[in-house]
Design a protein around this motif. Structure first.
Motif, PDB file in Angstrom:
ATOM      1  N   SER A  88       3.152  -0.997  -8.927  1.00 53.79           N
ATOM      2  CA  SER A  88       4.240  -0.108  -9.336  1.00 53.79           C
ATOM      3  C   SER A  88       4.321  -0.001 -10.858  1.00 53.79           C
ATOM      4  O   SER A  88       5.010   0.875 -11.384  1.00 53.79           O
ATOM      5  CB  SER A  88       5.576  -0.608  -8.772  1.00 53.79           C
ATOM      6  N   LYS A  89       3.606  -0.890 -11.558  1.00 57.83           N
ATOM      7  CA  LYS A  89       3.597  -0.895 -13.022  1.00 57.83           C
ATOM      8  C   LYS A  89       2.273  -0.415 -13.607  1.00 57.83           C
ATOM      9  O   LYS A  89       2.238   0.152 -14.700  1.00 57.83           O
ATOM     10  CB  LYS A  89       3.887  -2.307 -13.540  1.00 57.83           C
ATOM     11  N   PHE A  90       1.165  -0.681 -12.902  1.00 58.39           N
ATOM     12  CA  PHE A  90      -0.166  -0.295 -13.382  1.00 58.39           C
ATOM     13  C   PHE A  90      -0.910   0.391 -12.235  1.00 58.39           C
ATOM     14  O   PHE A  90      -0.892  -0.110 -11.104  1.00 58.39           O
ATOM     15  CB  PHE A  90      -0.966  -1.525 -13.833  1.00 58.39           C
ATOM     16  N   PRO A  91      -1.615   1.485 -12.493  1.00 52.97           N
ATOM     17  CA  PRO A  91      -2.372   2.127 -11.417  1.00 52.97           C
ATOM     18  C   PRO A  91      -3.535   1.250 -10.972  1.00 52.97           C
ATOM     19  O   PRO A  91      -4.185   0.594 -11.795  1.00 52.97           O
ATOM     20  CB  PRO A  91      -2.866   3.428 -12.060  1.00 52.97           C
ATOM     21  N   GLY A  92      -3.789   1.237  -9.678  1.00 51.79           N
ATOM     22  CA  GLY A  92      -4.889   0.404  -9.197  1.00 51.79           C
ATOM     23  C   GLY A  92      -5.081   0.498  -7.707  1.00 51.79           C
ATOM     24  O   GLY A  92      -4.527   1.369  -7.032  1.00 51.79           O
ATOM     25  N   THR A  93      -5.853  -0.451  -7.192  1.00 51.27           N
ATOM     26  CA  THR A  93      -6.260  -0.432  -5.786  1.00 51.27           C
ATOM     27  C   THR A  93      -6.378  -1.862  -5.256  1.00 51.27           C
ATOM     28  O   THR A  93      -6.877  -2.744  -5.955  1.00 51.27           O
ATOM     29  CB  THR A  93      -7.630   0.266  -5.630  1.00 51.27           C
ATOM     30  N   MET A  94      -5.924  -2.042  -4.030  1.00 51.09           N
ATOM     31  CA  MET A  94      -6.171  -3.284  -3.299  1.00 51.09           C
ATOM     32  C   MET A  94      -7.071  -2.979  -2.113  1.00 51.09           C
ATOM     33  O   MET A  94      -7.020  -1.878  -1.554  1.00 51.09           O
ATOM     34  CB  MET A  94      -4.862  -3.904  -2.820  1.00 51.09           C
ATOM     35  N   PHE A  95      -7.891  -3.961  -1.737  1.00 50.78           N
ATOM     36  CA  PHE A  95      -8.809  -3.758  -0.625  1.00 50.78           C
ATOM     37  C   PHE A  95      -8.910  -5.038   0.191  1.00 50.78           C
ATOM     38  O   PHE A  95      -8.552  -6.126  -0.266  1.00 50.78           O
ATOM     39  CB  PHE A  95     -10.198  -3.327  -1.131  1.00 50.78           C
ATOM     40  N   TRP A  96      -9.361  -4.886   1.423  1.00 54.10           N
ATOM     41  CA  TRP A  96      -9.626  -6.022   2.300  1.00 54.10           C
ATOM     42  C   TRP A  96     -11.062  -6.504   2.085  1.00 54.10           C
ATOM     43  O   TRP A  96     -11.973  -5.705   1.862  1.00 54.10           O
ATOM     44  CB  TRP A  96      -9.495  -5.629   3.769  1.00 54.10           C
ATOM     45  N   LEU A  97     -11.249  -7.815   2.216  1.00 55.41           N
ATOM     46  CA  LEU A  97     -12.590  -8.408   2.329  1.00 55.41           C
ATOM     47  C   LEU A  97     -12.653  -9.140   3.659  1.00 55.41           C
ATOM     48  O   LEU A  97     -11.902 -10.094   3.893  1.00 55.41           O
ATOM     49  CB  LEU A  97     -12.859  -9.384   1.185  1.00 55.41           C
ATOM     50  N   GLY A  98     -13.515  -8.704   4.544  1.00 58.17           N
ATOM     51  CA  GLY A  98     -13.654  -9.352   5.838  1.00 58.17           C
ATOM     52  C   GLY A  98     -14.192 -10.765   5.712  1.00 58.17           C
ATOM     53  O   GLY A  98     -15.120 -11.011   4.932  1.00 58.17           O
ATOM     54  N   VAL A  99     -13.596 -11.692   6.477  1.00 60.28           N
ATOM     55  CA  VAL A  99     -14.057 -13.081   6.452  1.00 60.28           C
ATOM     56  C   VAL A  99     -14.417 -13.588   7.851  1.00 60.28           C
ATOM     57  O   VAL A  99     -14.606 -14.782   8.054  1.00 60.28           O
ATOM     58  CB  VAL A  99     -13.018 -14.014   5.782  1.00 60.28           C
ATOM     59  N   GLY A 100     -14.511 -12.696   8.828  1.00 56.32           N
ATOM     60  CA  GLY A 100     -15.155 -12.994  10.089  1.00 56.32           C
ATOM     61  C   GLY A 100     -14.612 -14.159  10.902  1.00 56.32           C
ATOM     62  O   GLY A 100     -15.393 -14.999  11.334  1.00 56.32           O
ATOM     63  N   ASP A 101     -13.295 -14.211  11.105  1.00 52.18           N
ATOM     64  CA  ASP A 101     -12.719 -15.237  11.993  1.00 52.18           C
ATOM     65  C   ASP A 101     -11.709 -14.569  12.919  1.00 52.18           C
ATOM     66  O   ASP A 101     -10.497 -14.762  12.794  1.00 52.18           O
ATOM     67  CB  ASP A 101     -12.044 -16.346  11.175  1.00 52.18           C
ATOM     68  N   PRO A 102     -12.188 -13.744  13.864  1.00 49.76           N
ATOM     69  CA  PRO A 102     -11.278 -12.937  14.686  1.00 49.76           C
ATOM     70  C   PRO A 102     -10.390 -13.736  15.626  1.00 49.76           C
ATOM     71  O   PRO A 102      -9.412 -13.202  16.157  1.00 49.76           O
ATOM     72  CB  PRO A 102     -12.232 -12.029  15.481  1.00 49.76           C
ATOM     73  N   THR A 103     -10.682 -15.017  15.842  1.00 49.92           N
ATOM     74  CA  THR A 103      -9.851 -15.822  16.747  1.00 49.92           C
ATOM     75  C   THR A 103      -8.627 -16.409  16.044  1.00 49.92           C
ATOM     76  O   THR A 103      -7.749 -16.965  16.708  1.00 49.92           O
ATOM     77  CB  THR A 103     -10.669 -16.964  17.382  1.00 49.92           C
ATOM     78  N   HIS A 104      -8.582 -16.323  14.722  1.00 49.48           N
ATOM     79  CA  HIS A 104      -7.440 -16.870  13.991  1.00 49.48           C
ATOM     80  C   HIS A 104      -6.884 -15.811  13.039  1.00 49.48           C
ATOM     81  O   HIS A 104      -7.632 -15.196  12.289  1.00 49.48           O
ATOM     82  CB  HIS A 104      -7.835 -18.110  13.190  1.00 49.48           C
ATOM     83  N   SER A 105      -5.588 -15.643  13.057  1.00 49.11           N
ATOM     84  CA  SER A 105      -4.950 -14.709  12.142  1.00 49.11           C
ATOM     85  C   SER A 105      -4.645 -15.387  10.817  1.00 49.11           C
ATOM     86  O   SER A 105      -4.749 -16.612  10.680  1.00 49.11           O
ATOM     87  CB  SER A 105      -3.646 -14.183  12.756  1.00 49.11           C
ATOM     88  N   LEU A 106      -4.273 -14.585   9.834  1.00 46.99           N
ATOM     89  CA  LEU A 106      -3.754 -15.133   8.593  1.00 46.99           C
ATOM     90  C   LEU A 106      -2.539 -16.006   8.883  1.00 46.99           C
ATOM     91  O   LEU A 106      -1.756 -15.725   9.786  1.00 46.99           O
ATOM     92  CB  LEU A 106      -3.362 -14.003   7.636  1.00 46.99           C
ATOM     93  N   HIS A 107      -2.403 -17.086   8.147  1.00 42.96           N
ATOM     94  CA  HIS A 107      -1.299 -18.056   8.259  1.00 42.96           C
ATOM     95  C   HIS A 107      -1.454 -18.972   9.475  1.00 42.96           C
ATOM     96  O   HIS A 107      -0.543 -19.744   9.778  1.00 42.96           O
ATOM     97  CB  HIS A 107       0.076 -17.367   8.277  1.00 42.96           C
ATOM     98  N   ASN A 108      -2.582 -18.889  10.163  1.00 49.26           N
ATOM     99  CA  ASN A 108      -2.828 -19.759  11.307  1.00 49.26           C
ATOM    100  C   ASN A 108      -3.444 -21.075  10.829  1.00 49.26           C
ATOM    101  O   ASN A 108      -4.327 -21.088   9.969  1.00 49.26           O
ATOM    102  CB  ASN A 108      -3.774 -19.054  12.293  1.00 49.26           C
TER     103      ASN A 108
END
Length: 392
Positions: A336-356
């Protein structure tokens, strides 16, 4: 392949062992600083932020700078007891890099190390940011005035790991990638009494139940069906016995939306519902809605066009378009202060979600993440290359 002077896997494992909570990341900061100083780079400057003592900024002066490009990584862990059984598991009881910030830091270090050995044309500023999971470290750094002068980015980038995507795959989108969030904390105060004499009490539990029911219409009757929004109440506590009418109830929850306009509208609707419940049931309402720095992660159209075009046109990069997510990230405040972009990087662990507690990112994602961003940043710093299209 990028020529790094650091061992990415070893760095990731070292960081994974020492997760620290928001604004407590002193060991993490010390480890990162030791790596950075070991690069012995003559055009590198480290800046600390007294107001945010675990933050660290690193500037690489460009050889022919026309702009300053920022790259942000978060450095904090979560209050999660690790259950992976890995040899490099957390050594800090009750704490874990269960959101993959160890991956984020390692990729950032790989990019930094590359450009420390290959001086960039433009200035680069790396932002090692504490307190993403709580306390909005990005906003704290900005409010402290750290991102000014030589450390002010003209554009800014960041990644977030994604277990559901194959290791090494990148993904992003135009518009909002991640939602803005607001915490709900509601205390309802009535008058307790005997269960046999409800007319002599003001039942906080009944009022709380009415609030829970009524806020379900905030999204369904106020948010455009094509926009999306969430009001989730995750905790409600009231009462101590079956024959006592409770005089107090507490509710905790979250509001999420893809635009700041929708988020603010939903905040106002939740306030209105709470006030209405107070009047209807004759109870006192204490509602706290806290957004802090957790704005929607809204990717800048022009920069994101360049980013996506480069990634799609480079045959060495596995890139996909992705859908928006209702997860939150305080990088939205910096966007909201500087123009830019965020992106995902796949880490290949489909059996566990983030924060698991069992999340185990595939370390094969590290080098592709570094390679993709070093290639993109070199291209981004070369107007002639951009004029000719994406280099392969």
């Amino acid at each position: 392949m990028a020529n790094n002077s650091i061992d990415l896997i070893q760095v990731r494992r070292d960081l994974h062992k020492i997760p620290e909570l928001a604004l407590e990341e002193f060991e993490t900061q010390a480890y990162l600083k030791s790596l950075i100083t070991s690069l012995d780079c003559p055009f590198l400057t480290i800046k600390e932020v007294p107001e945010v003592p675990t933050a660290m900024l690193v500037r690489l002066a460009g050889s022919q700078p026309s702009k300053t490009i920022g790259y942000r990584t978060d450095i904090d862990g979560l209050p999660v007891e690790e259950a992976t059984g890995l040899a490099w598991s957390s050594t800090h009881p009750g704490k874990m890099h269960a959101c993959g910030h160890d991956i984020h830091m390692t990729v950032a270090m790989g990019i930094l190390a590359y450009f420390a050995n290959h001086q960039p044309k433009d200035n680069l500023v790396f932002i090692f940011q504490p307190a993403e999971e709580a306390k909005a470290g990005g906003k704290q750094i900005y409010d402290a005035g750290a991102l000014t002068g030589d450390f002010a980015p003209d554009e800014i980038y960041a990644l977030h790991d994604q277990p559901a995507m194959p290791a090494g795959q990148l993904g992003s989108r135009f518009g909002t990638l991640l939602a803005g969030t607001t915490e709900i904390k509601l205390t309802i105060t009535g008058v307790s009494g005997h269960a046999a004499y409800p007319h002599q009490a003001k039942d906080a539990l009944v009022a709380a139940a009415a609030f829970v029911t009524q806020v379900q219409t905030v999204v369904s009757r106020n948010v455009s069906p094509i926009h999306g929004g969430v009001v989730t109440l995750g905790s409600m506590h009231a009462g101590i016995a079956d024959n006592v009418i409770p005089g107090e109830a507490q509710i905790l929850g979250t509001i999420r939306a893809f635009t700041q306009t929708d988020l603010e509208m939903m905040q106002n609707r939740v306030r209105a519902v709470a006030e209405g419940v107070g009047l209807t049931y004759g109870v006192e309402i204490d509602l706290v809605l806290h957004q802090g720095g957790y704005y929607p992660v809204e990717n800048n159209p022009e920069i994101t066009t360049a980013f996506i075009d480069f990634m799609n046109d480079n045959p060495a990069i596995d890139f996909v378009d992705v859908e928006p997510s209702m997860a939150g990230e305080d990088f939205g405040y910096l966007l909201s202060k500087f123009p830019g972009t965020m992106f995902w990087l796949g880490v290949g662990d489909p059996t566990h979600s983030l924060h698991n507690a069992g999340m185990n990112p595939n370390e094969d994602a590290l080098q592709p993440g570094v390679d993709a961003m070093t290639a993109y940043l070199e291209w981004r710093m070369d107007p002639q290359a951009q004029g000719k299209g994406t280099a392969s």
